[in-house]
Design an enzyme around this catalytic site. Structure first.
Site, PDB file in Angstrom:
ATOM      1  N   PRO A 157      28.292   6.343  16.955  1.00 48.61           N
ATOM      2  CA  PRO A 157      28.213   4.869  16.954  1.00 48.61           C
ATOM      3  C   PRO A 157      29.471   4.265  16.311  1.00 48.61           C
ATOM      4  O   PRO A 157      29.879   4.678  15.234  1.00 48.61           O
ATOM      5  CB  PRO A 157      26.976   4.580  16.094  1.00 48.61           C
ATOM      6  CG  PRO A 157      26.211   5.861  16.039  1.00 48.61           C
ATOM      7  CD  PRO A 157      27.229   6.957  16.173  1.00 48.61           C
ATOM      8  N   GLU A 158      30.088   3.338  17.017  1.00 45.90           N
ATOM      9  CA  GLU A 158      31.258   2.638  16.487  1.00 45.90           C
ATOM     10  C   GLU A 158      30.803   1.285  15.929  1.00 45.90           C
ATOM     11  O   GLU A 158      29.629   0.904  16.080  1.00 45.90           O
ATOM     12  CB  GLU A 158      32.284   2.434  17.601  1.00 45.90           C
ATOM     13  CG  GLU A 158      32.783   3.734  18.204  1.00 45.90           C
ATOM     14  CD  GLU A 158      34.203   4.084  17.770  1.00 45.90           C
ATOM     15  OE1 GLU A 158      34.771   3.370  16.918  1.00 45.90           O
ATOM     16  OE2 GLU A 158      34.723   5.077  18.301  1.00 45.90           O
ATOM     17  N   HIS A 203      13.365  14.628  15.336  1.00 44.06           N
ATOM     18  CA  HIS A 203      14.529  14.157  14.587  1.00 44.06           C
ATOM     19  C   HIS A 203      14.310  12.791  13.950  1.00 44.06           C
ATOM     20  O   HIS A 203      15.262  12.134  13.544  1.00 44.06           O
ATOM     21  CB  HIS A 203      15.757  14.124  15.501  1.00 44.06           C
ATOM     22  CG  HIS A 203      16.054  15.464  16.110  1.00 44.06           C
ATOM     23  ND1 HIS A 203      16.461  16.529  15.349  1.00 44.06           N
ATOM     24  CD2 HIS A 203      15.984  15.893  17.387  1.00 44.06           C
ATOM     25  CE1 HIS A 203      16.640  17.587  16.154  1.00 44.06           C
ATOM     26  NE2 HIS A 203      16.363  17.231  17.386  1.00 44.06           N
ATOM     27  N   ARG A 236      21.693  15.101  14.313  1.00 46.60           N
ATOM     28  CA  ARG A 236      22.706  15.909  13.616  1.00 46.60           C
ATOM     29  C   ARG A 236      22.700  15.701  12.101  1.00 46.60           C
ATOM     30  O   ARG A 236      23.403  16.393  11.385  1.00 46.60           O
ATOM     31  CB  ARG A 236      24.096  15.624  14.213  1.00 46.60           C
ATOM     32  CG  ARG A 236      24.151  16.056  15.679  1.00 46.60           C
ATOM     33  CD  ARG A 236      25.509  15.910  16.278  1.00 46.60           C
ATOM     34  NE  ARG A 236      26.498  16.754  15.613  1.00 46.60           N
ATOM     35  CZ  ARG A 236      27.791  16.760  15.918  1.00 46.60           C
ATOM     36  NH1 ARG A 236      28.235  15.959  16.862  1.00 46.60           N
ATOM     37  NH2 ARG A 236      28.621  17.539  15.281  1.00 46.60           N
TER      38      ARG A 236
END
Ligand code: ZN
Length: 269
Positions: A2-3, A90, A108
């Site tokens: 994500p930016e 997750h 992650r």
């Protein structure tokens, strides 16, 4: 990853669901994120969320006597869900606000859920962040002054979060195209006039991406998010060999500090 625009779109999507609401419960299913989730987070029930701000790629949930600091890391996403929605593998963290749940999914586990009761601007993760590109802190004279004495390529300068925060690989290429500046130009060689174009271009590139993401705001309530929503709107990023949308010259790809840079040799001199 994500930016900044995705994080800002997330903030705008979440804020109306959180603002003014009381935290009724907190569930930490997996405390081993980028940093361990502190025990204080489990004790947030009863507090009222005042507002949700953003600094760089950190979301700051203002709870009155402290801030919940959230970061999406490499693969995180936040969504609002109805209470009782079964958690999947997750889904590491829930903030329950009565009839809705803010849920962090992060396969992650490079994301973060932290708490500070001190001034959030002084938090070690926040205090050393560079200028906020969408604020008035970034303006032509400031950018010109910042670049003096720095011989590194302007593309790499823009990606250094200690100077300007949140301009990652994609938006560095896009901003330099919009400003018609060769990405290899040494930062210190930029004139004030080119810094004027560049500071506007940075804001325009980020704002265009935020607007493009705005159409997905409803995805924050219930549905799966869509990470690919901005791909077709880039001027140069990931378009090597394709004709420039402005002058038809083929877009070039070069490597700077092990990262791909895309630019138009016709438009960016
Ligand atoms: Zn061109």
């Amino acid at each position: 990853m994500p930016e900044l625009p995705e994080v800002e779109v997330t903030r705008r999507g979440l804020a109306p669901h959180l603002r003014g609401r009381v935290i009724s419960a907190v569930e930490v299913r997996e405390p081993r994120l980028r940093w361990p989730v502190p025990n204080a987070v489990r004790g947030l029930a009863g507090r009222t969320v005042r507002t949700v701000r953003r600094r760089g790629k950190y979301l700051l949930v203002d709870c009155g006597d402290g801030h919940l600091i959230l970061h999406l890391g490499m693969s995180g996403s936040l969504r609002m869900l109805p209470p009782g929605t079964p958690a999947e593998k997750h889904d590491h963290f829930d903030l329950v606000l009565g009839d809705r749940v803010l849920r962090l999914r992060d396969p992650r586990r490079f994301g973060a859920v932290l708490w500070t009761s001190e001034a959030v601007e002084a938090h070690p993760l926040i205090a050393n962040l560079g200028l906020e590109p969408l604020s008035r802190a970034l303006h032509p004279a400031r950018l010109h002054a910042l670049t003096r004495g720095h011989g590194i390529a302007i593309k790499l300068f823009l990606m250094d979060g200690r100077r300007i925060v949140g301009v990652g690989n994609i938006y560095a290429s896009e901003s330099l195209f919009r400003a018609r500046i060769d990405p290899r130009t040494p930062a210190k060689r930029l004139s004030l006039e080119r810094c004027t174009r560049l500071s506007k271009a940075i804001k325009d590139a980020l704002n265009a991406a935020i607007r493009a993401g705005g159409s997905t705001l409803r995805d924050f309530v219930g549905a799966e998010g869509d990470a690919g929503y901005m791909q077709n709107r880039f001027w140069v990023y990931d378009r090597a060999g394709k004709p420039c949308r402005r002058c038809r010259t083929p877009i070039k790809r070069i490597v700077q500090a092990q990262r791909s840079t895309f630019y138009c040799p016709g438009c960016q001199k």
